[in-house]
Design a protein around this motif. Structure first.
Motif, PDB file in Angstrom:
ATOM      1  N   ILE A 125      -6.663  -1.672   4.891  1.00 11.21           N
ATOM      2  CA  ILE A 125      -5.848  -0.815   4.036  1.00 11.21           C
ATOM      3  C   ILE A 125      -4.552  -0.422   4.737  1.00 11.21           C
ATOM      4  CG2 ILE A 125      -5.756   1.443   2.909  1.00 11.21           C
ATOM      5  CD1 ILE A 125      -8.800   1.181   2.486  1.00 11.21           C
ATOM      6  N   ILE A 126      -4.641   0.015   5.981  1.00 11.74           N
ATOM      7  CA  ILE A 126      -3.451   0.470   6.714  1.00 11.74           C
ATOM      8  C   ILE A 126      -2.431  -0.650   6.852  1.00 11.74           C
ATOM      9  CG2 ILE A 126      -2.641   1.208   9.000  1.00 11.74           C
ATOM     10  CD1 ILE A 126      -5.294   2.800   9.230  1.00 11.74           C
ATOM     11  N   ASN A 127      -2.882  -1.853   7.168  1.00 11.52           N
ATOM     12  CA  ASN A 127      -1.934  -2.944   7.378  1.00 11.52           C
ATOM     13  C   ASN A 127      -1.351  -3.469   6.072  1.00 11.52           C
ATOM     14  OD1 ASN A 127      -1.736  -3.772  10.397  1.00 11.52           O
ATOM     15  ND2 ASN A 127      -3.880  -3.240  10.078  1.00 11.52           N
ATOM     16  N   ASP A 128      -2.069  -3.337   4.966  1.00  8.45           N
ATOM     17  CA  ASP A 128      -1.466  -3.633   3.666  1.00  8.45           C
ATOM     18  C   ASP A 128      -0.302  -2.689   3.384  1.00  8.45           C
ATOM     19  OD1 ASP A 128      -2.638  -5.882   2.607  1.00  8.45           O
ATOM     20  OD2 ASP A 128      -4.232  -4.822   1.560  1.00  8.45           O
ATOM     21  N   VAL A 142      -1.753 -10.168  11.676  1.00  6.96           N
ATOM     22  CA  VAL A 142      -2.734 -10.445  12.732  1.00  6.96           C
ATOM     23  C   VAL A 142      -3.937  -9.521  12.578  1.00  6.96           C
ATOM     24  CG1 VAL A 142      -3.184 -10.306  15.207  1.00  6.96           C
ATOM     25  CG2 VAL A 142      -1.084 -11.370  14.400  1.00  6.96           C
ATOM     26  N   PHE A 143      -3.661  -8.219  12.491  1.00  2.00           N
ATOM     27  CA  PHE A 143      -4.755  -7.252  12.383  1.00  2.00           C
ATOM     28  C   PHE A 143      -5.514  -7.421  11.075  1.00  2.00           C
ATOM     29  CE2 PHE A 143      -2.418  -5.220  15.786  1.00  2.00           C
ATOM     30  CZ  PHE A 143      -3.419  -4.655  16.553  1.00  2.00           C
ATOM     31  N   PHE A 144      -4.786  -7.660   9.977  1.00  5.14           N
ATOM     32  CA  PHE A 144      -5.444  -7.829   8.686  1.00  5.14           C
ATOM     33  C   PHE A 144      -6.363  -9.042   8.700  1.00  5.14           C
ATOM     34  CE2 PHE A 144      -5.996  -9.236   4.369  1.00  5.14           C
ATOM     35  CZ  PHE A 144      -6.120  -8.055   3.638  1.00  5.14           C
ATOM     36  N   ASP A 145      -5.863 -10.167   9.172  1.00  7.88           N
ATOM     37  CA  ASP A 145      -6.655 -11.402   9.125  1.00  7.88           C
ATOM     38  C   ASP A 145      -7.886 -11.328  10.023  1.00  7.88           C
ATOM     39  OD1 ASP A 145      -4.871 -12.388   7.342  1.00  7.88           O
ATOM     40  OD2 ASP A 145      -4.021 -13.931   8.641  1.00  7.88           O
ATOM     41  N   LEU A 191       4.838  -4.845  -3.651  1.00  8.03           N
ATOM     42  CA  LEU A 191       3.941  -4.215  -4.620  1.00  8.03           C
ATOM     43  C   LEU A 191       2.543  -4.823  -4.563  1.00  8.03           C
ATOM     44  CD1 LEU A 191       6.352  -3.893  -7.692  1.00  8.03           C
ATOM     45  CD2 LEU A 191       5.611  -2.078  -6.126  1.00  8.03           C
ATOM     46  N   SER A 192       2.461  -6.117  -4.275  1.00  6.74           N
ATOM     47  CA  SER A 192       1.141  -6.762  -4.226  1.00  6.74           C
ATOM     48  C   SER A 192       0.310  -6.222  -3.072  1.00  6.74           C
ATOM     49  CB  SER A 192       1.300  -8.282  -4.116  1.00  6.74           C
ATOM     50  OG  SER A 192       1.688  -8.675  -2.807  1.00  6.74           O
ATOM     51  N   PHE A 193       0.947  -5.860  -1.965  1.00  6.90           N
ATOM     52  CA  PHE A 193       0.204  -5.292  -0.840  1.00  6.90           C
ATOM     53  C   PHE A 193      -0.330  -3.902  -1.196  1.00  6.90           C
ATOM     54  CE2 PHE A 193       2.643  -8.301   2.000  1.00  6.90           C
ATOM     55  CZ  PHE A 193       1.537  -9.014   2.369  1.00  6.90           C
ATOM     56  N   TRP A 252      -7.369  -1.625  -4.172  1.00  4.86           N
ATOM     57  CA  TRP A 252      -8.675  -2.221  -4.455  1.00  4.86           C
ATOM     58  C   TRP A 252      -9.588  -2.158  -3.234  1.00  4.86           C
ATOM     59  CZ3 TRP A 252     -10.987  -3.377  -8.887  1.00  4.86           C
ATOM     60  CH2 TRP A 252     -10.186  -3.445 -10.037  1.00  4.86           C
ATOM     61  N   LEU A 253      -9.026  -2.311  -2.047  1.00  7.69           N
ATOM     62  CA  LEU A 253      -9.840  -2.156  -0.838  1.00  7.69           C
ATOM     63  C   LEU A 253     -10.356  -0.729  -0.714  1.00  7.69           C
ATOM     64  CD1 LEU A 253      -7.609  -4.201   1.634  1.00  7.69           C
ATOM     65  CD2 LEU A 253      -9.946  -4.779   0.979  1.00  7.69           C
ATOM     66  N   ALA A 254      -9.516   0.237  -1.092  1.00  7.56           N
ATOM     67  CA  ALA A 254      -9.949   1.635  -1.040  1.00  7.56           C
ATOM     68  C   ALA A 254     -11.072   1.922  -2.022  1.00  7.56           C
ATOM     69  CB  ALA A 254      -8.757   2.553  -1.327  1.00  7.56           C
ATOM     70  N   ALA A 255     -11.198   1.102  -3.082  1.00 10.73           N
ATOM     71  CA  ALA A 255     -12.237   1.312  -4.099  1.00 10.73           C
ATOM     72  C   ALA A 255     -13.592   0.736  -3.696  1.00 10.73           C
ATOM     73  CB  ALA A 255     -11.790   0.687  -5.424  1.00 10.73           C
ATOM     74  N   ILE A 256     -13.652  -0.022  -2.603  1.00 11.58           N
ATOM     75  CA  ILE A 256     -14.934  -0.576  -2.154  1.00 11.58           C
ATOM     76  C   ILE A 256     -15.859   0.562  -1.737  1.00 11.58           C
ATOM     77  CG2 ILE A 256     -16.025  -1.956  -0.341  1.00 11.58           C
ATOM     78  CD1 ILE A 256     -13.614  -3.808  -0.415  1.00 11.58           C
ATOM     79  N   LYS A 257     -17.068   0.552  -2.284  1.00  7.36           N
ATOM     80  CA  LYS A 257     -17.997   1.664  -2.066  1.00  7.36           C
ATOM     81  C   LYS A 257     -18.774   1.556  -0.763  1.00  7.36           C
ATOM     82  CE  LYS A 257     -16.970   3.549  -5.999  1.00  7.36           C
ATOM     83  NZ  LYS A 257     -16.158   4.784  -6.021  1.00  7.36           N
ATOM     84  N   ALA A 258     -19.057   0.343  -0.338  1.00  9.18           N
ATOM     85  CA  ALA A 258     -19.853   0.161   0.880  1.00  9.18           C
ATOM     86  C   ALA A 258     -19.102   0.708   2.081  1.00  9.18           C
ATOM     87  CB  ALA A 258     -20.178  -1.314   1.085  1.00  9.18           C
ATOM     88  N   ARG A 259     -19.782   1.466   2.906  1.00 13.46           N
ATOM     89  CA  ARG A 259     -19.150   2.085   4.072  1.00 13.46           C
ATOM     90  C   ARG A 259     -19.969   1.783   5.324  1.00 13.46           C
ATOM     91  NH1 ARG A 259     -15.983   2.812   0.463  1.00 13.46           N
ATOM     92  NH2 ARG A 259     -14.806   4.697  -0.035  1.00 13.46           N
ATOM     93  N   PRO A 260     -19.729   0.642   5.960  1.00 14.48           N
ATOM     94  CA  PRO A 260     -20.440   0.358   7.214  1.00 14.48           C
ATOM     95  C   PRO A 260     -20.111   1.428   8.256  1.00 14.48           C
ATOM     96  CG  PRO A 260     -19.271  -1.584   6.397  1.00 14.48           C
ATOM     97  CD  PRO A 260     -18.790  -0.420   5.598  1.00 14.48           C
TER      98      PRO A 260
END
Length: 432
Positions: A90-93, A129-132, A188-190, A196-204
Motif C-alpha cells: 500500500i505505501i509503495n503504491d 523494488v519493494f512492491f515486487d 491514479l491507477s496506483f 483495493w489492497l487496503a480492503a483485503i481482510k486477511a491480516r497475517p
C-alpha cells in the motif's frame, strides 16, 4: 474454534475466483498494470517529444528506472521479511502515485526537465523494488502454495490484457493530452491499487522481531539460499541475461519508432500492444504446457522459442515488416509469460516462508540488476554505432539466454522440488 473459509481454498471448484481477498488483489493490480503500460510508453515519449532528449538521455532514463534493483535490491528483501507485506504494498503504491503525479504538475508550470524525469524514474524504481519483493512474497501467504500456479497465471493474464489495451489507449491519450498529462492515468491507477489492497481482510501477523537480527546476516541467508541451489542459479543467469539484452533493446526501441520511422504516438501504442496478445495466450497455456512437456523443459523451451524474434526489430521499416514485428512480439510475449509463470511459481513453492522476501529480493537483484547496465549500453551504443546496430547487438546476446537453463538439470526434470506445504491462511472474517 476457527474454521477455514472455503473461499480461501484455491483448489476447490472455481479456484481462486472464489477467494475474496485474491479477487481484491487481482482487481487492484489489474488496473495498476493498465496504468503502468501507459507510463511505459509515456515516459520515454515525454523525454523524446516534450523535453527533446538525446538518444543517450533516453537510455539514461531507462537506466534510472531500473537502477534501484542494484541500489536497494538486496536489503529490500531483509526489510520486507521484517514487515507486514500488505502494508509495504500500500505505501509503495501511494509513493509511486505522488512521484508520477509531479510530472503533469511540472509540465503545467513550465518547469519540466530531464533531471526531474530521472528523479521520478528513480523514485518509482525504488518503490517498485519493494512492491515486487513484497508482492511475490505475499501471494503464497494469501492463497497457499497449491494456489501459486493458478494465482500467477491469473495475474499474468490480467497483465497481458492491460498490455493489449494500455499502449493503444496510452498512445491515443498522448496524442490528445500530450505525454506528460497522460502519466496521470498511471498515478491514479496506483491509488486504485492501494485502495483495493487496503480492503483485503486477511491480516497475517507481523513477523516476530529477532533479538539478534543483523541486516548483513539476513541478506547473506537469502544469497546462500539462491546461489546454493543449482536450479535457482541457472534460472537467475538465464533471466539476468535475457533482461540485460531486452532492456538494451527497450532503451532505443522508441527512438527507432518515434524518431527514425516517424510513427505517431497512436501507431507506437498500437504496435506496443500487439505483443500482449501472446502474453494472454501464454498465461492460459502455461499450466497445460508444463504438464505436457514437464516443468523443467517448459522453462528452457519457452526461452528458446523467442530467440529468433529479436532479429526482427533491427530491420523493421515503414512497410510490411511492421506486421512481422507484431508477430515477433506476440511470440516473445507468449514465451516470456510461460517462462515467468513456471519459474516464479517454482521459486515461491521451493522457498521456506520466512525466507520468501529475501529469496525474491536476491533473485530480483540478480536478474533485474543487469537492467541498468543494459539500458546504459543501449543508450551508449545507440548514440555511437546507431540505433539499428545497437538493436542487432541486443538480438545476438538475447538469443543465447536459454543456455544456462538448457545446460542445467532443468532440461529433463518433469517435476520440480517443493517445500512442504504450510496450512492455508485462515480468513478472520469467517465466524467461529
Amino acid at each position: 474454534m476457527t474454521t477455514t473459509d472455503p473461499t480461501t481454498t484455491p483448489h476447490r471448484r472455481g479456484g481462486l475466483w472464489h477467494h475474496r481477498d485474491f479477487r481484491r488483489l487481482w482487481i487492484g493490480e489489474t488496473v495498476s498494470q493498465f496504468g503502468s503500460t501507459v507510463s511505459q510508453l509515456a515516459l520515454p515519449l515525454v523525454a523524446i517529444l516534450a523535453v527533446h532528449a538525446s538518444t543517450f538521455e533516453v537510455g539514461l532514463l531507462t537506466t534510472a528506472e531500473t537502477a534501484a534493483f542494484l541500489l536497494v535490491g538486496l536489503p529490500a528483501g531483509a526489510w520486507v521479511d521484517r514487515m507486514r507485506r500488505r502494508s509495504v504494498l500500500i505505501i509503495n503504491d501511494i509513493l509511486r502515485a505522488i512521484a508520477l503525479g509531479s510530472i503533469p504538475v511540472a509540465q503545467w508550470a513550465g518547469m519540466l526537465t530531464i533531471g526531474q524525469l530521472y528523479v521520478v524514474a528513480l523514485v518509482v524504481g525504488v518503490c517498485t523494488v519493494f512492491f515486487d519483493v513484497a508482492y511475490q512474497s505475499y501471494l503464497p501467504e494469501l492463497v497457499g502454495r497449491k494456489g501459486l500456479v493458478e494465482g500467477n497465471a491469473k495475474l499474468q493474464a490480467s497483465e497481458s490484457v492491460s498490455q493489449i489495451a494500455g499502449p493503444s489507449v496510452g498512445g491515443l491519450l498522448i496524442q490528445v493530452l500530450t505525454a506528460p498529462f497522460a502519466v496521470v492515468v498511471d498515478a491514479l491507477s496506483f491509488l486504485w491499487s492501494a485502495s483495493w489492497l487496503a480492503a483485503i481482510k486477511a491480516r497475517p501477523a507481523k513477523p516476530p522481531r529477532q533479538p539478534d537480527r543483523q541486516l548483513r546476516r539476513e541478506i547473506g541467508e537469502g544469497l546462500r539460499f539462491v546461489l546454493g541451489n543449482r536450479l535457482l542459479r541457472a534460472i537467475a543467469l538465464c533471466t539476468g541475461t535475457s533482461n540485460l539484452f531486452s532492456v538494451m533493446t527497450f532503451a532505443v526501441f522508441y527512438v527507432l519508432l518515434a524518431r527514425d520511422l516517424g510513427l505517431s504516438p497512436g501507431w507506437i501504442g498500437l504496435i506496443s500492444s500487439t505483443g500482449a496478445v501472446g502474453g494472454l495466450t501464454g498465461a492460459f497455456l502455461a499450466r497445460r504446457f508444463a504438464d505436457r512437456v514437464g516443468q523443467g523443459p517448459a522453462i528452457w523451451l519457452s526461452v528458446l522459442v523467442i530467440a529468433p524474434c529479436g532479429f526482427v526489430v533491427p530491420f523493421v521499416q515503414r512497410d510490411w515488416t511492421l506486421a512481422l514485428l507484431a508477430v515477433a512480439q506476440i511470440i516473445t510475449s507468449m514465451g516470456v509469460v510461460i517462462y515467468n509463470i513456471t519459474q516464479v511459481s517454482f521459486r515461491q513453492g521451493l522457498c521456506p516462508p520466512a525466507l520468501l522476501g529475501r529469496m525474491n529480493a536476491t533473485m530480483r537483484f540478480l536478474v533485474w540488476g543487469t537492467m541498468p547496465l543494459g539500458a546504459f549500453l543501449g543508450g551508449v551504443l545507440g548514440s555511437t554505432i546507431g540505433v539499428r546496430s545497437a538493436l542487432l547487438v541486443a538480438a545476438c546476446g538475447g538469443a543465447l539466454a536459454f543456455l544456462p537453463v538448457f545446460l542445467s538439470p532443468l532440461r529433463r526434470m518433469r517435476e520440480l522440488p517443493v517445500y512442504q506445504d504450510p496450512p492455508i491462511m485462515e480468513d478472520p472474517t469467517h465466524p467461529a
